[in-house]
Enzyme design. Sequence first.
Site, mmCIF file in Angstrom:
data_model
loop_
_atom_site.group_PDB
_atom_site.id
_atom_site.type_symbol
_atom_site.label_atom_id
_atom_site.label_comp_id
_atom_site.label_asym_id
_atom_site.label_seq_id
_atom_site.Cartn_x
_atom_site.Cartn_y
_atom_site.Cartn_z
ATOM 1 N N ILE A 127 -3.056 -8.422 -3.294
ATOM 2 C CA ILE A 127 -3.001 -7.471 -4.330
ATOM 3 C C ILE A 127 -1.561 -7.190 -4.632
ATOM 4 O O ILE A 127 -1.261 -6.066 -5.149
ATOM 5 C CB ILE A 127 -4.048 -6.281 -4.048
ATOM 6 C CG1 ILE A 127 -4.253 -5.306 -5.227
ATOM 7 C CG2 ILE A 127 -3.463 -5.439 -2.876
ATOM 8 C CD1 ILE A 127 -5.031 -6.104 -6.388
ATOM 9 N N PHE A 128 -0.717 -7.867 -3.888
ATOM 10 C CA PHE A 128 0.664 -7.904 -3.918
ATOM 11 C C PHE A 128 1.485 -6.326 -3.502
ATOM 12 O O PHE A 128 2.070 -5.810 -4.078
ATOM 13 C CB PHE A 128 1.068 -7.896 -5.371
ATOM 14 C CG PHE A 128 0.445 -9.108 -6.065
ATOM 15 C CD1 PHE A 128 1.061 -10.321 -5.659
ATOM 16 C CD2 PHE A 128 -0.295 -9.204 -6.969
ATOM 17 C CE1 PHE A 128 0.255 -11.563 -6.401
ATOM 18 C CE2 PHE A 128 -0.937 -10.413 -7.691
ATOM 19 C CZ PHE A 128 -0.419 -11.374 -7.274
ATOM 20 N N HIS A 129 0.525 -5.806 -2.402
ATOM 21 C CA HIS A 129 1.154 -4.827 -1.772
ATOM 22 C C HIS A 129 1.181 -4.834 -0.151
ATOM 23 O O HIS A 129 0.769 -3.938 0.365
ATOM 24 C CB HIS A 129 -0.067 -3.431 -2.193
ATOM 25 C CG HIS A 129 -0.289 -3.172 -3.584
ATOM 26 N ND1 HIS A 129 -1.335 -2.149 -3.797
ATOM 27 C CD2 HIS A 129 0.516 -3.502 -4.633
ATOM 28 C CE1 HIS A 129 -1.062 -2.095 -5.109
ATOM 29 N NE2 HIS A 129 -0.048 -2.640 -5.586
ATOM 30 N N PRO A 130 1.723 -5.859 0.160
ATOM 31 C CA PRO A 130 2.069 -5.882 1.720
ATOM 32 C C PRO A 130 3.005 -4.695 2.119
ATOM 33 O O PRO A 130 4.091 -4.374 1.210
ATOM 34 C CB PRO A 130 2.666 -7.102 1.821
ATOM 35 C CG PRO A 130 3.416 -7.720 0.460
ATOM 36 C CD PRO A 130 2.410 -6.984 -0.628
ATOM 37 N N ILE A 167 -0.496 1.075 5.374
ATOM 38 C CA ILE A 167 -0.457 1.133 3.750
ATOM 39 C C ILE A 167 -0.879 2.583 3.326
ATOM 40 O O ILE A 167 -1.910 3.017 3.979
ATOM 41 C CB ILE A 167 -1.198 -0.016 3.441
ATOM 42 C CG1 ILE A 167 -1.002 -0.451 1.822
ATOM 43 C CG2 ILE A 167 -2.574 0.142 3.637
ATOM 44 C CD1 ILE A 167 -1.298 -1.600 1.480
#
Length: 199
Positions: A127-130, A167
């Site tokens: 989801i491109f949120h590392p 996160i």
Amino acid sequence: MGIFAKSSPNFETANIEYHVQPLSLDAFGEPLHPFPAITVSVCNLRPESRGTCHITANDYQLPPAIKPNYLSTEGDRMVAADSIRHARKLMATHRMADFSPDEIKPGPSVSSDADLARAAGDIATTIFHPVGTAKMGDDDKAVVDDHLKVHGIGGLRVVDASIMPTIVSGNTHAPVTMIAEKAADLIRGENESAGHSLS
């Protein structure tokens, strides 16, 4: 459309986020399917699994070795299975009945915890949120301190989502903007105390 929800009653607060898109395709970058559809994606907001990211050589042009280790804990596999079940309940509501939705992936025959978790691993994407590859802190795995300065290297800061130790429960853009504003304040304050001016 986005939705925050609980994958099961075991959670006190929302632990999953839906990203519902008015399209269907085999994978991002691939052509759209030739039929009307929606994609109901569900994201685990508090994953337990931890990946790794390591340099592979002293050449910055070579890519790092990245191992995301998605779904590597029993808790994450259970959230994945429950999330698919939750999405199925959403698609079976009275509001959706007029559209008679058919499940393409993973398919209604996939139903056990293990099979649903395996299917989630097969069809899931980032989801491109590392975050967390240069985490802030003072333990032996921390890369930056509370002023975003890299431990042991003078004159170097890291200012992005990688400094988050864990996160956030939602999209990362607003928190990263806040990190950048805090870094600007820190740099400005240090320059002013040293008698330098920023223009």
